[in-house]
Design an enzyme around this catalytic site. Sequence first.
Site, PDB file in Angstrom:
ATOM      1  N   LYS A  35       0.847  -1.193   0.000  1.00 37.32           N
ATOM      2  CA  LYS A  35       0.000   0.000   0.000  1.00 37.32           C
ATOM      3  C   LYS A  35       0.887   1.250   0.000  1.00 37.32           C
ATOM      4  O   LYS A  35       1.901   1.290   0.717  1.00 37.32           O
ATOM      5  CB  LYS A  35      -0.882  -0.038   1.252  1.00 37.32           C
ATOM      6  CG  LYS A  35      -1.926   1.049   1.328  1.00 37.32           C
ATOM      7  CD  LYS A  35      -2.749   0.856   2.598  1.00 37.32           C
ATOM      8  CE  LYS A  35      -3.916   1.791   2.695  1.00 37.32           C
ATOM      9  NZ  LYS A  35      -4.732   1.554   3.896  1.00 37.32           N
ATOM     10  N   SER A  64      -9.486   1.358   2.569  1.00 38.42           N
ATOM     11  CA  SER A  64      -8.661   2.147   1.693  1.00 38.42           C
ATOM     12  C   SER A  64      -7.550   1.372   0.988  1.00 38.42           C
ATOM     13  O   SER A  64      -6.967   1.869   0.033  1.00 38.42           O
ATOM     14  CB  SER A  64      -8.027   3.290   2.493  1.00 38.42           C
ATOM     15  OG  SER A  64      -7.197   2.752   3.514  1.00 38.42           O
ATOM     16  N   SER A  92      -9.556  -0.955   6.838  1.00 35.30           N
ATOM     17  CA  SER A  92      -8.995  -0.794   5.487  1.00 35.30           C
ATOM     18  C   SER A  92      -8.229  -1.976   4.915  1.00 35.30           C
ATOM     19  O   SER A  92      -7.890  -1.989   3.739  1.00 35.30           O
ATOM     20  CB  SER A  92      -8.089   0.429   5.437  1.00 35.30           C
ATOM     21  OG  SER A  92      -8.892   1.569   5.300  1.00 35.30           O
TER      22      SER A  92
END
Length: 462
Positions: free
Chosen positions: A68, A143, A167
């Site tokens: 990420k 996310s 997330s």
Amino acid sequence: MKITIKETQEKLRKGEITVEDILSEFFARTKERNEEINAFLSVFDKTLNDIKSKDKNLPLYGAFFSVKDNILIKGERCSAGSRLLDHYIAPFDATVIRKIKEKGGVFIGKGNLDEFAMGSSTENSAFGPTRNPIDSERVPGGSSGGTAAAVADGMCNAGLGSDTGGSIRQPAAFCGVVGFKPTYGTVSRSGVMSMASSFDQVGPITNSVEDAETIFNAICGKDENDSVTSDLIRKKVKKDLKVGIPKEYFVEGMEEGVKEAIEKAIEKVEKAGIKVEEVSLPHTEYALPAYEIIMASEVSANLARYDGIRYGLEFDRPVAKTIKDAYLENRGEGFGKEAKRRIILGTYALSAGYYDAYYIKAQKIRSLIADDFKKVFQEVDALITPATPTLPFKIGEKVEDPLSMHLSDIFTVTANLAGLPAMCLPCGKKDKFYVGAQVLTDRFHEDTLFHLAKKLEEIWKQ
Ligand code: GLN
């Protein structure tokens, strides 16, 4: 190529495939799909050299990661999905990255995300939304949506995300893969961009529970650069596990397809001979509001560092005349809507006169929620809940309605409020979409969680 780390390792060690073969498959898949899916914000070209220099017996040999893009890899861009950090190059490796390198893992590229990890759909990225690989009209969740989509679509076989309120788990559920948020403090946050520091936790996104366990074991442990970390206190796994189903998680407003799938999944668990009973977590309805207040308060403090002095927009723009202009330009142009909304809300909740009414009250609720779990874990060893109230929604459907977007996290935020380990894994299907279930245990009981989740994975695959 959808393949687990374990399968990749076996093939590599037996010499059935070469690292060149695997890597060229992952890169070919990424090239073919990334333009449409937008799962990766950057793809690395040094990966082959990296893997060639590794020892085949290392625990993460054969793990090819999407990381990420809020986790620092030295020398690579780290944008946090924000225009503000479009040009930012990471000056050091996050502790989790250093550990993955030492244990044989390599990196394919950086995954798209909601700006500073704030969102539930990856639509808040300054670099365009990620699309769900199962249906490109729909969101992959967020996310960590870019990383979940890359793992689900076979562009890599491992992912590293961050989870502040869901997330890792919510996008894993939307993409039909496994997402694990460890006990707060077991994995270092050093080199991970802070969103809400008392919730943030790094964890794996994978194609199997066993792979999640392998990655977790490789990245956990005390780190002197993160003062809340401790070594994992390993707890014994009981022979006969008792599982609780918290009745408050079966609320009105849950999409019919999700409800049906999760109920069927629980029936299968009972049929497999695991003891299941209904339990109660009475303060659950206050979890999301408490999370929103505490999270936004911490966000408003953490995002203050993006001031245009230490971090800011590109350096070649005209220099602002005053320091105030620099703040206004950088923060005004650099942050997206959702970031601004949360900064304003958090600043308000922390301001004199409102602090007691909002922030302190939310902290009290946080304690009540942690107590609910403490009590329930005296009765049962683990909990099973739905992962999300809906199936993946359409891109654009909730962008203008932040409150309904935030409802996506209703089942996941409780684990962050109480610091518990929680994993989402597929438990059934509705049409072409997977439905995710969440498994939780008490703090530091990760071994029980992995043990149970492996059983559930088998039960729900049939
Ligand atoms: N979706 C949640 C939010 O928007 C959680 C974010 C996260 O876990 N990073 O706050």
